[in-house]
Design a protein around this motif. Structure first.
Motif, PDB file in Angstrom:
ATOM      1  N   TYR A 137      13.136  29.696 -13.134  1.00 12.91           N
ATOM      2  CA  TYR A 137      13.288  28.447 -12.518  1.00 12.91           C
ATOM      3  C   TYR A 137      13.141  27.439 -13.840  1.00 12.91           C
ATOM      4  N   LYS A 138      14.129  26.478 -13.698  1.00 14.38           N
ATOM      5  CA  LYS A 138      14.294  25.469 -14.719  1.00 14.38           C
ATOM      6  C   LYS A 138      13.567  24.200 -14.030  1.00 14.38           C
ATOM      7  N   HIS A 139      12.637  23.639 -14.912  1.00 12.52           N
ATOM      8  CA  HIS A 139      12.151  22.257 -14.475  1.00 12.52           C
ATOM      9  C   HIS A 139      12.857  21.080 -14.442  1.00 12.52           C
ATOM     10  N   ILE A 140      13.105  20.345 -13.348  1.00 16.47           N
ATOM     11  CA  ILE A 140      13.810  19.067 -13.286  1.00 16.47           C
ATOM     12  C   ILE A 140      12.652  18.268 -13.210  1.00 16.47           C
ATOM     13  N   GLY A 141      12.886  17.261 -14.278  1.00 20.46           N
ATOM     14  CA  GLY A 141      11.532  16.403 -14.548  1.00 20.46           C
ATOM     15  C   GLY A 141      11.374  14.932 -13.644  1.00 20.46           C
ATOM     16  N   ILE A 142      11.184  15.227 -12.393  1.00 21.23           N
ATOM     17  CA  ILE A 142      11.016  14.198 -11.440  1.00 21.23           C
ATOM     18  C   ILE A 142       9.833  14.584 -10.691  1.00 21.23           C
ATOM     19  N   TYR A 143       8.775  13.691 -10.974  1.00 18.39           N
ATOM     20  CA  TYR A 143       7.476  13.911 -10.402  1.00 18.39           C
ATOM     21  C   TYR A 143       7.044  12.895  -9.180  1.00 18.39           C
ATOM     22  N   ALA A 144       6.458  13.553  -8.422  1.00 20.49           N
ATOM     23  CA  ALA A 144       5.662  12.879  -7.251  1.00 20.49           C
ATOM     24  C   ALA A 144       4.120  12.863  -7.488  1.00 20.49           C
ATOM     25  N   TYR A 145       3.463  11.622  -7.349  1.00 25.04           N
ATOM     26  CA  TYR A 145       1.977  11.585  -7.490  1.00 25.04           C
ATOM     27  C   TYR A 145       1.310  11.067  -6.010  1.00 25.04           C
ATOM     28  N   ARG A 146       0.294  11.941  -5.655  1.00 25.64           N
ATOM     29  CA  ARG A 146      -0.411  10.745  -4.666  1.00 25.64           C
ATOM     30  C   ARG A 146      -1.086   9.897  -5.542  1.00 25.64           C
ATOM     31  N   THR A 147      -1.255   8.928  -4.934  1.00 25.73           N
ATOM     32  CA  THR A 147      -1.472   7.487  -5.950  1.00 25.73           C
ATOM     33  C   THR A 147      -3.274   7.663  -6.381  1.00 25.73           C
ATOM     34  N   ASP A 148      -4.005   8.208  -5.465  1.00 19.81           N
ATOM     35  CA  ASP A 148      -5.202   8.387  -6.065  1.00 19.81           C
ATOM     36  C   ASP A 148      -5.291   9.364  -7.328  1.00 19.81           C
ATOM     37  N   VAL A 149      -4.514  10.470  -7.058  1.00 22.19           N
ATOM     38  CA  VAL A 149      -4.398  11.496  -8.079  1.00 22.19           C
ATOM     39  C   VAL A 149      -3.698  10.841  -9.554  1.00 22.19           C
ATOM     40  N   LEU A 150      -2.711  10.070  -9.426  1.00 19.87           N
ATOM     41  CA  LEU A 150      -2.114   9.172 -10.383  1.00 19.87           C
ATOM     42  C   LEU A 150      -2.973   8.625 -11.120  1.00 19.87           C
ATOM     43  N   ALA A 151      -3.859   7.808 -10.440  1.00 20.54           N
ATOM     44  CA  ALA A 151      -4.927   7.264 -11.186  1.00 20.54           C
ATOM     45  C   ALA A 151      -6.105   8.021 -11.955  1.00 20.54           C
ATOM     46  N   GLU A 152      -6.139   9.318 -11.386  1.00 18.89           N
ATOM     47  CA  GLU A 152      -7.052  10.135 -12.106  1.00 18.89           C
ATOM     48  C   GLU A 152      -6.486  10.909 -13.176  1.00 18.89           C
ATOM     49  N   ILE A 153      -5.108  11.285 -13.230  1.00 17.18           N
ATOM     50  CA  ILE A 153      -4.678  11.927 -14.230  1.00 17.18           C
ATOM     51  C   ILE A 153      -4.340  10.989 -15.378  1.00 17.18           C
ATOM     52  N   THR A 154      -4.166   9.864 -15.424  1.00 14.19           N
ATOM     53  CA  THR A 154      -3.933   8.946 -16.374  1.00 14.19           C
ATOM     54  C   THR A 154      -5.169   8.623 -17.224  1.00 14.19           C
ATOM     55  N   GLU A 159       0.809  -1.295   0.064  1.00 13.73           N
ATOM     56  CA  GLU A 159       0.125  -0.048  -0.104  1.00 13.73           C
ATOM     57  C   GLU A 159       0.979   1.381   0.061  1.00 13.73           C
ATOM     58  N   TYR A 160       0.919   1.996  -0.866  1.00 13.34           N
ATOM     59  CA  TYR A 160       1.689   3.273  -1.006  1.00 13.34           C
ATOM     60  C   TYR A 160       0.794   4.570  -1.233  1.00 13.34           C
ATOM     61  N   GLN A 161       1.108   5.549  -0.666  1.00 11.57           N
ATOM     62  CA  GLN A 161       0.370   6.765  -0.686  1.00 11.57           C
ATOM     63  C   GLN A 161       0.915   7.602  -1.751  1.00 11.57           C
ATOM     64  N   TYR A 162       2.264   7.384  -2.124  1.00 12.35           N
ATOM     65  CA  TYR A 162       2.803   8.191  -3.241  1.00 12.35           C
ATOM     66  C   TYR A 162       3.608   7.490  -4.090  1.00 12.35           C
ATOM     67  N   VAL A 163       3.797   7.905  -5.389  1.00  9.19           N
ATOM     68  CA  VAL A 163       4.883   7.445  -6.183  1.00  9.19           C
ATOM     69  C   VAL A 163       5.790   8.590  -6.594  1.00  9.19           C
ATOM     70  N   ILE A 164       6.970   8.183  -6.690  1.00 11.79           N
ATOM     71  CA  ILE A 164       7.914   9.060  -7.244  1.00 11.79           C
ATOM     72  C   ILE A 164       8.428   8.740  -8.569  1.00 11.79           C
ATOM     73  N   ASN A 165       8.266   9.286  -9.656  1.00 16.11           N
ATOM     74  CA  ASN A 165       8.663   8.815 -10.927  1.00 16.11           C
ATOM     75  C   ASN A 165      10.161   9.313 -11.069  1.00 16.11           C
ATOM     76  N   ILE A 166      11.168   8.454 -11.348  1.00 17.42           N
ATOM     77  CA  ILE A 166      12.621   9.114 -11.727  1.00 17.42           C
ATOM     78  C   ILE A 166      13.024   8.689 -12.878  1.00 17.42           C
ATOM     79  N   GLN A 167      13.478   9.514 -13.451  1.00 17.23           N
ATOM     80  CA  GLN A 167      13.831   9.580 -15.025  1.00 17.23           C
ATOM     81  C   GLN A 167      14.904   8.427 -15.110  1.00 17.23           C
ATOM     82  N   GLY A 168      14.557   7.471 -16.086  1.00 15.76           N
ATOM     83  CA  GLY A 168      15.545   6.265 -16.408  1.00 15.76           C
ATOM     84  C   GLY A 168      16.640   6.576 -17.014  1.00 15.76           C
TER      85      GLY A 168
END
Length: 246
Positions: free
Chosen positions: A177-194, A90-99
């Motif tokens: 500000y330069k954007h650094i492309g690492i994202y964090a998503y609350r897991t319920d929000v991640l489900a919604e935005i996809t 069970e996770y509350q957040y996901v962090i998307n790390i650039q590969g």
């Protein structure tokens, strides 16, 4: 707060095919990203989300964790959501790390994780711009923040435009500000935005995060001094190898 780190890793790449498996000083790119990300103390687990059996087997062989995801995803965000659904726990957040950042530091990942308090919907990293080459480079997305360090807008253009100020003085007149492309998503929000359709602003700028803003989601910005060192081409690989390994 349980946070899952996910590293999306595709095999195909127009400018650099199979870059996830390219050797960098005796280790593959994806192994370096995985090992660096695993040093972040705020992540409960790190996994690789891939669309290719070769990457999957390679990650498992060096002792990492990985899951297979569809080849049809159009973004790392979509791939992260599928990977989340295939990961136990069970996770509350996901962090998307650039590969494609083999020398990523764990510190900015931990800094990003520190703002994930349950109320934060989405978060990302930004860095103060100190170079005119970056400031006026349309390939580098910029972010405009409000007083609460929430992102108001992202653009490839230099924003805000400084009226009646010569461009060679912009950096001393305003903080960009330069954007650094690492994202964090609350897991319920991640489900919604996809599930959201591609938005008009996203089409205009070719920046998926504008879809989230256009649909009313809040993106918290965390200011970091660490820069991104992504590898999109073989020339990029030469550059980062010289910087970090020589």
């Amino acid at each position: 707060m349980q946070i899952l780190g996910i590293i999306p890793a595709r095999y195909a790449s127009t400018r650099f095919p199979a870059k996830a498996l390219v050797d960098i000083g005796g280790k593959s790119m994806i192994q370096r990203v995985y090992e660096q990300s695993s040093k972040a103390t705020q992540l409960a687990q790190v996994i690789v989300a891939t669309d290719d059996e070769r990457i999957l087997e390679h990650v498992l062989n060096f002792g990492g964790k990985a899951v297979m995801t569809s080849q049809d995803h159009h973004s790392g965000t979509d791939r992260c959501f599928e990977a989340l659904t295939k990961t136990e726990g069970e996770y509350q957040y996901v962090i998307n790390i650039q590969g494609d950042e083999p020398f990523i530091s764990p510190e900015p990942i931990d800094r990003l994780a520190q703002v994930l308090d349950g109320s934060t919907e989405l978060a990302t990293l930004v860095k103060v711009i100190d170079s005119e080459d970056i400031l006026f480079n349309v390939n580098v997305p910029k972010a405009v923040l409000n007083k609460r360090n929430e992102v108001m807008y992202f653009s490839r253009q230099t924003i805000p435009y400084l009226r009646n100020v010569e461009t060679d003085g912009w950096l001393s007149f305003h903080t960009f500000y330069k954007h650094i492309g690492i994202y964090a998503y609350r897991t319920d929000v991640l489900a919604e935005i996809t599930k959201l359709p591609v938005s008009s602003l996203e089409k205009a700028e070719a920046l998926e995060q504008l879809r989230w803003l256009e649909n009313g989601y809040s993106i918290k910005a965390v200011i970091t001094s660490d820069d991104s060192h992504g590898v999109d081409t073989p020339d990029d690989l030469d550059r980062v190898t010289k910087k970090f390994l020589q």
